[in-house]
Design a protein around this motif. Structure first.
Motif, PDB file in Angstrom:
ATOM      1  N   GLU A  36       0.849  -1.177   0.000  1.00 28.16           N
ATOM      2  CA  GLU A  36       0.000   0.000   0.000  1.00 28.16           C
ATOM      3  C   GLU A  36       0.892   1.236   0.000  1.00 28.16           C
ATOM      4  O   GLU A  36       1.889   1.293   0.715  1.00 28.16           O
ATOM      5  CB  GLU A  36      -0.903   0.003   1.241  1.00 28.16           C
ATOM      6  CG  GLU A  36      -1.956  -1.088   1.205  1.00 28.16           C
ATOM      7  CD  GLU A  36      -2.873  -1.010   2.423  1.00 28.16           C
ATOM      8  OE1 GLU A  36      -3.909  -0.342   2.329  1.00 28.16           O
ATOM      9  OE2 GLU A  36      -2.526  -1.615   3.458  1.00 28.16           O
ATOM     10  N   LEU A  97       0.683  -6.273   0.243  1.00 30.40           N
ATOM     11  CA  LEU A  97      -0.465  -6.848  -0.449  1.00 30.40           C
ATOM     12  C   LEU A  97      -0.114  -8.168  -1.117  1.00 30.40           C
ATOM     13  O   LEU A  97      -0.909  -9.093  -1.131  1.00 30.40           O
ATOM     14  CB  LEU A  97      -0.966  -5.869  -1.519  1.00 30.40           C
ATOM     15  CG  LEU A  97      -1.390  -4.487  -0.991  1.00 30.40           C
ATOM     16  CD1 LEU A  97      -1.666  -3.548  -2.158  1.00 30.40           C
ATOM     17  CD2 LEU A  97      -2.637  -4.622  -0.124  1.00 30.40           C
ATOM     18  N   LYS A  98       1.080  -8.255  -1.699  1.00 32.59           N
ATOM     19  CA  LYS A  98       1.414  -9.430  -2.491  1.00 32.59           C
ATOM     20  C   LYS A  98       2.926  -9.547  -2.582  1.00 32.59           C
ATOM     21  O   LYS A  98       3.625  -8.540  -2.705  1.00 32.59           O
ATOM     22  CB  LYS A  98       0.815  -9.245  -3.901  1.00 32.59           C
ATOM     23  CG  LYS A  98       0.927 -10.439  -4.815  1.00 32.59           C
ATOM     24  CD  LYS A  98       0.286 -10.100  -6.157  1.00 32.59           C
ATOM     25  CE  LYS A  98       0.838 -10.991  -7.259  1.00 32.59           C
ATOM     26  NZ  LYS A  98       0.463 -10.532  -8.588  1.00 32.59           N
TER      27      LYS A  98
ATOM     28  N   GLU B 140     -10.342  -0.675  12.726  1.00 33.91           N
ATOM     29  CA  GLU B 140      -9.316  -1.514  12.102  1.00 33.91           C
ATOM     30  C   GLU B 140      -8.290  -1.957  13.148  1.00 33.91           C
ATOM     31  O   GLU B 140      -7.818  -3.092  13.143  1.00 33.91           O
ATOM     32  CB  GLU B 140      -8.650  -0.772  10.935  1.00 33.91           C
ATOM     33  CG  GLU B 140      -9.592  -0.657   9.739  1.00 33.91           C
ATOM     34  CD  GLU B 140      -9.015   0.107   8.548  1.00 33.91           C
ATOM     35  OE1 GLU B 140      -9.655   0.092   7.489  1.00 33.91           O
ATOM     36  OE2 GLU B 140      -7.934   0.728   8.679  1.00 33.91           O
ATOM     37  N   SER B 175     -11.439  -2.397   5.983  1.00 28.74           N
ATOM     38  CA  SER B 175     -10.885  -2.589   4.647  1.00 28.74           C
ATOM     39  C   SER B 175      -9.377  -2.715   4.780  1.00 28.74           C
ATOM     40  O   SER B 175      -8.656  -1.733   4.871  1.00 28.74           O
ATOM     41  CB  SER B 175     -11.259  -1.386   3.775  1.00 28.74           C
ATOM     42  OG  SER B 175     -10.472  -1.374   2.617  1.00 28.74           O
ATOM     43  N   PRO B 177      -6.856  -4.813   2.741  1.00 27.20           N
ATOM     44  CA  PRO B 177      -6.617  -5.775   1.668  1.00 27.20           C
ATOM     45  C   PRO B 177      -5.384  -6.655   1.897  1.00 27.20           C
ATOM     46  O   PRO B 177      -5.314  -7.767   1.377  1.00 27.20           O
ATOM     47  CB  PRO B 177      -6.431  -4.890   0.432  1.00 27.20           C
ATOM     48  CG  PRO B 177      -6.168  -3.515   0.944  1.00 27.20           C
ATOM     49  CD  PRO B 177      -6.850  -3.423   2.267  1.00 27.20           C
ATOM     50  N   GLY B 178      -4.407  -6.162   2.665  1.00 24.74           N
ATOM     51  CA  GLY B 178      -3.182  -6.943   2.853  1.00 24.74           C
ATOM     52  C   GLY B 178      -3.221  -7.838   4.086  1.00 24.74           C
ATOM     53  O   GLY B 178      -2.212  -8.405   4.469  1.00 24.74           O
ATOM     54  N   GLN B 180      -5.230 -10.972   5.802  1.00 21.89           N
ATOM     55  CA  GLN B 180      -6.243 -12.042   5.813  1.00 21.89           C
ATOM     56  C   GLN B 180      -5.859 -13.066   6.873  1.00 21.89           C
ATOM     57  O   GLN B 180      -5.146 -14.018   6.595  1.00 21.89           O
ATOM     58  CB  GLN B 180      -6.344 -12.719   4.446  1.00 21.89           C
ATOM     59  CG  GLN B 180      -7.058 -11.894   3.403  1.00 21.89           C
ATOM     60  CD  GLN B 180      -6.101 -11.362   2.355  1.00 21.89           C
ATOM     61  OE1 GLN B 180      -5.005 -11.864   2.184  1.00 21.89           O
ATOM     62  NE2 GLN B 180      -6.529 -10.319   1.663  1.00 21.89           N
TER      63      GLN B 180
END
Lengths: 187, 558
Positions: A36, A97-98, B140, B175, B177-178, B180
């Motif tokens: 991010e 993120l990845k 969060e 929210s 996204p990174g 989980q």
């Protein structure tokens, strides 16, 4: 000792279990990390390496086609660190993120380097020939110096560096590698 | 709505009952909101006390703890509890004030780079830059703190941002996204693990704090009783399995029982459940459990094969994995008789090497006896907190925990001064239970100021100081490994803990007689309000048995 599960022919023996642990691949790894685009994210990534005792060999950071996302490309020596620990710890960072550990055969890596050399007279043409062989460019010339620009793999740039050293190399600047997956797949 | 009133709304929405903290310049706006809020605030006397109290609350209740501090020194005082919470995976949200955003980076008064200083020790952290972001950020922060492998989250809010006005809309989603964190556990791996357990002749279940954190004590007991699996636990896992009966091996590791450590050494299969193979467990890594294959169940993938190779890794929530493992194992219908030899060997170790100490023949109180007396005086039924050192190890050895969340101590970081504030947090979270702190005379002095908070708020913690007049664990190491060259381990005669307790508004008692210790402790614990009991114990007593640093489990001494 062998045992079988009722109704199947599957068997398992404790002796046959293999652990994959702390495996050191022995090669350089190029990690392409999408993060991010927020303040302090690079510090988190770099700080994690320091804290866990991993060394970053090269590091390049830049924007992607998405403003909210940046890409960090870094290289790590898999002979020194178990790469799965590096990537698992990176995955724990909330802003990451990845992560992709790019296989050398399936990816292209490039680095940009600038070399400043002090040469005059006959030596000057000699270095310029070497530069040609490496498909470099002359980007600045003065009475006493030449600056070359070269792109390529880390190995190519290191080789160029070795060739120039005898000629009074003043400075070298390298960006660190960036890398992209070959073919249609996204990196 | 004022942003700070929105903070209170968010805390309420997260189910927060109590905040532990101390106000200062940079969090004045937030403290103004407490005046009209239903959320209880406990004023601590030092921010570290607030941080550890939030940890104690979280450990005892399983809910997220909350600690507040101001900028600069308020935040740096929170660093120890933050790192402590990280090491023991305690869900705590730390909210710090920060100086005005236009002054950031100017070395302003009480400015410290809170995010930078805490970064290596947090699960995550947020610097809020707009007032509108406050509600989402808080939710969060709570979500990250409690989910997956729990941990500390820091939210740093500059004072001008908290002074803002916002249109408050309740936040119902996050929210990230990174992030989980919730993993079920792979069914194929679980089946493999069940088969490995059925194939094993010398299995051991090695359980850690993850079973407590994951509220999976019942599920663990069901797995253990699906056959006669021997169970050992780390310091942090105590209570997840009852410390009694044939299957219980005792704690393992540096000061674990010989039975537990020898069992690990001799096992052909070790099933690690929510445990992380810390160096205090493994001793010399090369010689740790040399005959064993490993099943490793953990919610944090990075723990798998970090220190010890896992042959069957299972990543996921232990509460979901254990019942599936149990039913897979039961379905195999393994022949329990294969364990006979192993259980006989273990019984032999238990008989030959019980935990033991040489008791006195006069009135002197051995520290181990003191713990046995505390066990008897509380009926084994209290929430027991401890500080860090010899007393902590003796409690772990001699207080037989039968339920989870009854044993609250600082394991990973080993923070002296953790005990008293943590006991406060536990008592506030569980007001109907007896909360007893066994502290050392060294540790207690590191946060003793919180007795004032106990007296002012009527928090009835019972502090039992195991007073041997020295920094006992350091003294033990100097005796054993530094040829008795004692260096700065003797604490001398001061303070007088009885007078100090009285000065703080607590009841002070001194006990020196072994003969009446149990009744005296029972009376002290029954005394209303905060109580401090100075129990004088033998000075030169060592925690045994012991795996010397860098040695293998089979070479235990003492």
């Amino acid at each position: 000792m062998m045992i079988s599960e009722s109704g199947t022919s599957e068997k398992l023996s404790l002796e046959e279990l293999h652990a994959s642990v702390g495996v050191r691949s022995g090669r350089k790894h190029v990690l392409s990390i999408l993060v991010e685009n927020k303040p302090g994210v690079l510090t988190r990534v770099a700080g994690l390496f320091t804290r866990r005792g991993f060394n970053i060999d090269t590091l390049a950071v830049g924007p992607t086609d998405d403003d909210a996302v940046s890409r960090i490309t870094l290289t790590v020596d898999g002979a020194v660190h178990p790469i799965d620990q590096v990537t698992k710890q990176l995955h724990k960072l909330v802003n990451v993120l990845k992560i992709r550990d790019l296989e050398p055969a399936d990816s292209l890596a490039r680095e940009l380097a600038l070399f400043k050399v002090t040469v005059d007279g006959p030596q000057r043409s000699e270095v310029m020939q070497i530069c040609d062989i490496f498909r470099g460019k002359v980007v600045d010339v003065s009475k006493e110096s030449v600056i070359f620009e070269v792109t390529g793999t880390t190995e190519k740039i290191t080789a160029f560096d070795q060739m120039l050293k005898p000629f009074g190399l003043v400075e070298m600047m390298r960006t660190g590698e960036i890398a992209i997956a070959r073919g249609r797949d996204e990196t | 709505m004022r942003a700070v009133d929105a903070i209170m709304e968010c805390l309420k929405a997260e189910g927060v009952e109590v905040v532990f903290g101390l106000p200062g310049g940079a969090n004045l706006p937030t403290y103004d909101a407490f005046v009209d809020s239903e959320i209880k605030h406990i004023l601590v006397r030092h921010e570290a006390g607030g941080g550890h109290a939030a940890e104690g609350y979280a450990k005892a209740t399983g809910k997220v703890g909350v600690a507040f501090g101001t900028s600069g020194p308020g935040a740096t005082n929170l660093v120890t509890p933050i790192v402590d919470a990280m090491m023991d995976s305690v869900p705590v949200v730390f909210m710090t004030g920060q100086i005005r955003s236009d002054l950031l980076g100017t070395d302003g008064f009480q400015e410290a780079d809170t995010i930078g200083i805490t970064m290596p020790g947090v699960k995550h952290s947020f610097m809020v830059t707009k007032a509108e972001e406050i509600p989402r950020t808080i939710h969060e922060a709570f979500y990250i703190a409690r989910s997956g492998r729990p941990g500390p989250v820091v939210v740093d809010i500059p004072v001008d941002i908290s002074r803002g006005e916002i249109d408050y809309v309740p936040v119902t989603d996050v929210s990230l996204p990174g992030y989980q964190p919730n993993i079920e556990g792979n069914a194929k791996q679980i089946r493999q693990a069940a088969k490995a357990l059925a194939a094993a002749k010398r299995p051991v279940l090695y359980v850690g704090g993850g079973v407590v954190l994951g509220n999976a004590s019942e599920e663990l007991r069901a797995l253990a009783s699906s056959d006669r699996f021997p169970v050992t636990s780390t310091l942090m896992g105590l209570g997840s399995f009852p410390a009694e009966g044939q299957q219980w091996l005792g704690m393992l590791g540096m000061h674990g029982t010989r039975t537990a450590n020898y069992s690990m050494d001799g096992a052909d299969l070790i099933c690690a459940i929510g445990a992380r193979f810390d160096d205090r467990i493994t001793g010399k890594l090369d010689e740790f459990a040399p005959n064993a294959k490993f099943i490793h169940i953990d919610v944090d993938p990075a723990e798998i094969s970090k220190n010890v190779p896992a042959h069957i890794p299972i990543v996921g929530d232990v509460k979901s994995i254990l019942p599936r493992l149990t039913s897979e194992y039961r379905a195999i219908g393994a022949d329990s008789a294969r364990l006979d030899g192993w259980l006989t060997t273990i019984e032999g170790w238990k008989k030959e090497f019980p935990l033991t100490y040489s008791d006195t023949t006069d009135s002197e109180i051995r520290p181990q006896y003191m713990v046995e007396a505390v066990y008897e005086a509380t009926g084994g039924d209290a929430i027991i907190c401890s500080d860090v050192g010899q007393h902590q190890m003796w409690v772990a050895q001699y207080y037989h925990f039968t339920e989870p969340r009854r044993w609250i101590n600082s394991g990973g970081l080993g923070t002296m001064g953790f005990g008293l504030p943590a006991a406060i947090g536990a008592k506030v979270g569980c007001p109907d239970q007896d909360v007893v702190l066994v502290a050392g005379d060294g540790s207690i002095q590191m946060n003793i100021q919180e007795l004032a908070a106990c007296a002012e708020e009527g928090i009835a913690v019972k502090v039992l100081i195991m007073n041997n007049g020295c920094l006992g664990m350091v003294r033990q190491w100097q005796e054993l490994f530094w040829q008795k060259r004692y260096s700065h381990v003797h604490m001398g005669d001061y303070p007088d803990f009885v007078k100090l307790a009285e000065a703080y508004g607590a009841t002070g008692i001194r006990l020196t007689e072994k003969g009446t210790l149990v009744e005296d402790l029972r009376a002290a614990i029954a005394t209303p309000g905060p109580v401090v009991v100075d129990v004088r114990v033998t000075e030169e007593e060592n925690v045994y048995p012991m795996i010397s640093p860098g040695m293998a489990a089979r070479d235990m001494v003492g």
